[in-house]
Design a protein around this motif. Structure first.
Motif, PDB file in Angstrom:
ATOM      1  N   UNK A 104       0.633  -1.042   0.129  1.00 60.07           N
ATOM      2  CA  UNK A 104       0.012   0.427  -0.412  1.00 60.07           C
ATOM      3  C   UNK A 104       1.075   1.239  -0.105  1.00 60.07           C
ATOM      4  N   UNK A 105       1.872   1.146   0.143  1.00 61.33           N
ATOM      5  CA  UNK A 105       2.972   2.362   0.212  1.00 61.33           C
ATOM      6  C   UNK A 105       2.465   3.589   1.242  1.00 61.33           C
ATOM      7  N   UNK A 106       1.649   3.047   2.867  1.00 62.32           N
ATOM      8  CA  UNK A 106       1.434   3.448   3.785  1.00 62.32           C
ATOM      9  C   UNK A 106       1.764   2.513   5.179  1.00 62.32           C
ATOM     10  N   UNK A 107       2.046   3.488   6.343  1.00 55.11           N
ATOM     11  CA  UNK A 107       2.818   2.643   7.401  1.00 55.11           C
ATOM     12  C   UNK A 107       1.706   2.588   8.631  1.00 55.11           C
ATOM     13  N   UNK A 108       0.608   2.844   8.853  1.00 53.62           N
ATOM     14  CA  UNK A 108      -0.378   2.722   9.755  1.00 53.62           C
ATOM     15  C   UNK A 108      -1.263   1.307  10.298  1.00 53.62           C
ATOM     16  N   UNK A 109      -1.770   1.541  10.955  1.00 49.60           N
ATOM     17  CA  UNK A 109      -1.987   0.159  10.758  1.00 49.60           C
ATOM     18  C   UNK A 109      -3.580   0.454  12.336  1.00 49.60           C
ATOM     19  N   UNK A 110      -4.241  -0.361  11.851  1.00 44.13           N
ATOM     20  CA  UNK A 110      -5.667  -0.188  12.565  1.00 44.13           C
ATOM     21  C   UNK A 110      -5.631  -1.860  13.496  1.00 44.13           C
ATOM     22  N   UNK A 111      -5.889  -1.738  14.979  1.00 43.71           N
ATOM     23  CA  UNK A 111      -5.661  -3.147  16.042  1.00 43.71           C
ATOM     24  C   UNK A 111      -6.756  -2.640  17.088  1.00 43.71           C
ATOM     25  N   UNK A 112      -6.862  -4.494  17.442  1.00 47.93           N
ATOM     26  CA  UNK A 112      -8.082  -3.906  18.664  1.00 47.93           C
ATOM     27  C   UNK A 112      -7.541  -4.016  20.480  1.00 47.93           C
ATOM     28  N   UNK A 113      -8.787  -3.228  20.846  1.00 50.72           N
ATOM     29  CA  UNK A 113      -8.382  -4.149  22.578  1.00 50.72           C
ATOM     30  C   UNK A 113      -8.230  -5.678  22.484  1.00 50.72           C
ATOM     31  N   UNK A 114      -7.449  -5.880  23.710  1.00 54.71           N
ATOM     32  CA  UNK A 114      -7.689  -7.078  23.374  1.00 54.71           C
ATOM     33  C   UNK A 114      -6.542  -7.978  22.783  1.00 54.71           C
ATOM     34  N   UNK A 115      -6.295  -7.684  21.354  1.00 54.23           N
ATOM     35  CA  UNK A 115      -5.599  -8.768  20.711  1.00 54.23           C
ATOM     36  C   UNK A 115      -4.148  -8.475  21.129  1.00 54.23           C
ATOM     37  N   UNK A 116      -4.268  -9.989  20.397  1.00 53.82           N
ATOM     38  CA  UNK A 116      -2.154 -11.008  21.606  1.00 53.82           C
ATOM     39  C   UNK A 116      -2.288 -10.873  19.562  1.00 53.82           C
ATOM     40  N   UNK A 117      -0.801 -10.594  19.426  1.00 55.81           N
ATOM     41  CA  UNK A 117      -0.683 -11.113  18.134  1.00 55.81           C
ATOM     42  C   UNK A 117       1.241 -11.350  17.975  1.00 55.81           C
ATOM     43  N   UNK A 175       4.379  -4.638  27.074  1.00 51.37           N
ATOM     44  CA  UNK A 175       5.695  -3.235  26.195  1.00 51.37           C
ATOM     45  C   UNK A 175       5.450  -2.130  27.183  1.00 51.37           C
ATOM     46  N   UNK A 176       6.114  -2.325  28.181  1.00 47.79           N
ATOM     47  CA  UNK A 176       6.717  -1.375  29.496  1.00 47.79           C
ATOM     48  C   UNK A 176       8.744  -1.626  28.969  1.00 47.79           C
ATOM     49  N   UNK A 177       8.187  -0.209  29.213  1.00 47.56           N
ATOM     50  CA  UNK A 177      10.075  -0.205  28.952  1.00 47.56           C
ATOM     51  C   UNK A 177      10.716  -0.184  27.552  1.00 47.56           C
ATOM     52  N   UNK A 178       9.874   0.015  26.281  1.00 45.54           N
ATOM     53  CA  UNK A 178       9.624  -0.318  24.863  1.00 45.54           C
ATOM     54  C   UNK A 178       9.656   0.499  24.637  1.00 45.54           C
ATOM     55  N   UNK A 179       8.556   1.631  25.017  1.00 45.74           N
ATOM     56  CA  UNK A 179       8.856   3.755  24.187  1.00 45.74           C
ATOM     57  C   UNK A 179       9.782   3.591  23.238  1.00 45.74           C
ATOM     58  N   UNK A 180       9.375   3.720  22.019  1.00 45.71           N
ATOM     59  CA  UNK A 180       9.969   4.730  21.202  1.00 45.71           C
ATOM     60  C   UNK A 180      10.568   3.199  20.179  1.00 45.71           C
ATOM     61  N   UNK A 181      10.318   2.308  20.156  1.00 43.90           N
ATOM     62  CA  UNK A 181      10.834   1.546  19.600  1.00 43.90           C
ATOM     63  C   UNK A 181       9.710   0.483  18.413  1.00 43.90           C
ATOM     64  N   UNK A 182       8.133   0.566  18.760  1.00 45.06           N
ATOM     65  CA  UNK A 182       7.748   0.155  18.375  1.00 45.06           C
ATOM     66  C   UNK A 182       6.365   1.352  17.932  1.00 45.06           C
ATOM     67  N   UNK A 183       6.061   0.882  16.926  1.00 47.63           N
ATOM     68  CA  UNK A 183       5.079   1.609  16.044  1.00 47.63           C
ATOM     69  C   UNK A 183       3.660   1.701  16.545  1.00 47.63           C
ATOM     70  N   UNK A 184       2.822   2.855  17.480  1.00 49.92           N
ATOM     71  CA  UNK A 184       2.171   2.036  17.795  1.00 49.92           C
ATOM     72  C   UNK A 184       0.812   1.891  16.734  1.00 49.92           C
ATOM     73  N   UNK A 185      -0.277   1.584  17.172  1.00 48.04           N
ATOM     74  CA  UNK A 185      -1.429   1.689  16.111  1.00 48.04           C
ATOM     75  C   UNK A 185      -2.606   2.255  16.416  1.00 48.04           C
TER      76      UNK A 185
END
Length: 465
Positions: free
Chosen positions: A139-152, A168-178
């Motif tokens: 798609x050439x896009x970067x965002x993501x839609x995800x859900x409460x309660x999810x595990x992937x 995700x505690x302690x991993x701030x800045x290392x992952x792109x939040x959906x």
């Protein structure tokens, strides 16, 4: 020096002690289930101390046919005896061709007709990463839609898509939040209404967010969801809600990724959980049971998304020949023996008995699931209920039930909000006698744990902190 032979129980304790001294603090199941398995067959696991257990964890859903099923062992032996290469990167082999053919035959026809497959690293989280990378490339896009309660999964991108903030505690800045969307949850409806109305509001929220030019959401690369949330607490999505997610994503040109790592291969009473609703995803993430108990992960996706250049996604262990042989045998056996249909019937029977137990054991706040993916949410029965009748979760009680179950020879694990949901993932080959034994032991465990003086007060104080 003469060899010292320890009694079985002492040897088991010694092994557990060495594990605690050597292994990472991140170990999980080993903490909650202090057993040392030495033999296993079907649903039965024997520990080094000689005790036997009924396994309702099944490798977190990996063992569709239970431990060491004869068709799996035979498939593995044939490969070992044939002299076939065990490591082949992504080269074509007869074993891979047979596996892919069997896998595609199990998929919805409309999806399989033009599908492509990418074998990934050995774990489901690797396949989730590949799926996210695929839709972003296409798609050439970067965002993501995800859900409460999810595990992937637990790698960076998959972890970001999950809903567990503690993980995700302690991993701030290392992952792109959906962009986080509401997943319909009847027992603890985020909108306070529950039932079909709660699911309709959740769908309306998603549609409104994407339709609103001032909603603050840029067109995403994809949406990822589970048809039944597993680690989130065994929460089946309503079929109509899934159809609405498919309609919304199609209308907005957003690829829909369905994570079937845990729900696939008959687990929910259909070969793939999407078949209950009839939706056809753009990307299907598969792992766990597809490898027949051995490591295997892949994504299957619409041909139009296949815009990767050669080498754009790779992995050294994407050609596990033993897993492909075991997976082919498992897929074929589930299909030929109609185990998905049996899972649906046995699951309904187990749900009915669990609901009857709920009437006798008030700490069982909710019983839910689909097929042989079942959950019992434990609550504090003495606490006040919310307007929908749900009481506060009781994590300490759930932990006590897990321990009492183990004492009675039953292996279960916890999940859900506050780790208060007892999760049941028996093999699809569970017998009627084993069903009765599992439910008898579970009921006894809940009754015994509910009588412990510390369990519920601990649960109350834990939720107040």
């Amino acid at each position: 020096m003469p060899l010292t032979v320890l009694p079985p129980a002492a040897e088991a304790d010694a092994i557990l002690g060495r594990q605690a001294a050597r292994e990472s603090a991140a170990r999980t199941y080993a903490r909650a289930l202090p057993i040392v398995p030495v033999r296993a067959r079907g649903m039965t696991v024997e520990g080094a101390d000689g005790r036997r257990y009924l396994d309702c964890l099944s490798g977190a859903g990996t063992l569709a046919l239970g431990h060491n099923h004869p068709v799996v062992l035979q498939a593995v032996r044939e490969v070992l005896d044939s002299g076939a290469p065990l490591h082949i990167l992504d080269l074509a082999t007869p074993l891979k061709d047979e596996f892919t053919t069997e896998l595609f035959a199990s998929l919805p026809e409309e999806f399989a007709r033009d599908a492509r497959i990418q074998f990934c690293g050995p774990a489901g989280t690797d396949a989730v990463e590949a799926a996210l990378k695929l839709v972003r490339t296409a798609t050439g896009r970067s965002g993501l839609l995800a859900f409460t309660g999810a595990y992937h999964g637990m790698t960076a991108g998959a972890l970001a898509a999950g809903g567990d903030v503690d993980a995700r505690a302690g991993l701030a800045g290392t992952v792109q939040q959906p962009v986080r969307l509401p997943y319909p949850f009847d027992y603890r409806c985020p909108f306070g209404v529950g039932g079909p109305q709660g699911a309709r509001i959740a769908a309306r929220w998603t549609a409104s967010l994407l339709d609103d030019p001032k909603g603050g959401v840029e067109p995403p690369a994809g949406m990822i969801l589970e048809a039944v949330q597993g680690e989130g607490g065994v929460i089946p999505a309503p079929d109509e809600w899934l159809r609405e997610m498919r309609r919304i994503t199609s209308a907005h040109g957003i690829p829909l990724i369905v994570d079937e790592v845990q729900t696939g291969v008959g687990r929910t009473g259909a070969f793939w959980a999407v078949q209950h609703s009839g939706i056809v995803p753009d990307v299907l993430v598969v792992s766990k049971a597809v490898g027949g108990s051995l490591p295997l992960a892949a994504i299957v996706y619409r041909g139009e998304l296949d815009v990767w250049a050669p080498g754009a996604h790779a992995g050294t262990f994407r050609g596990n020949q033993l897993a492909m042989a075991a997976g082919t045998a498992t897929l074929r056996f589930v299909r030929e023996e109609r185990l998905a249909e049996r899972a649906a019937l046995v699951g309904e029977r187990m749900l009915a008995r669990l609901r009857a137990l709920r009437c006798l054991l008030p700490a069982m706040g909710d019983v839910r699931g689909r097929g042989l993916m079942l959950g019992v949410e434990l609550v504090d029965p003495q606490a006040d209920a919310d307007p929908l009748g749900a009481r506060p979760a009781a994590p300490a009680l759930a932990a006590a039930v897990r321990e009492e179950a183990l004492r009675r020879g039953l292996i279960i694990e916890l999940g859900g909000r506050h780790n208060s949901v007892l999760r049941l993932l028996p093999p699809l080959t569970i017998t009627d006698e084993q069903v009765d034994a599992v439910l008898d032991r579970l009921g006894e465990a809940v009754h015994a744990a509910s009588a412990l003086p510390a369990a519920l007060p601990a649960a109350r104080s834990g939720l107040q902190r």
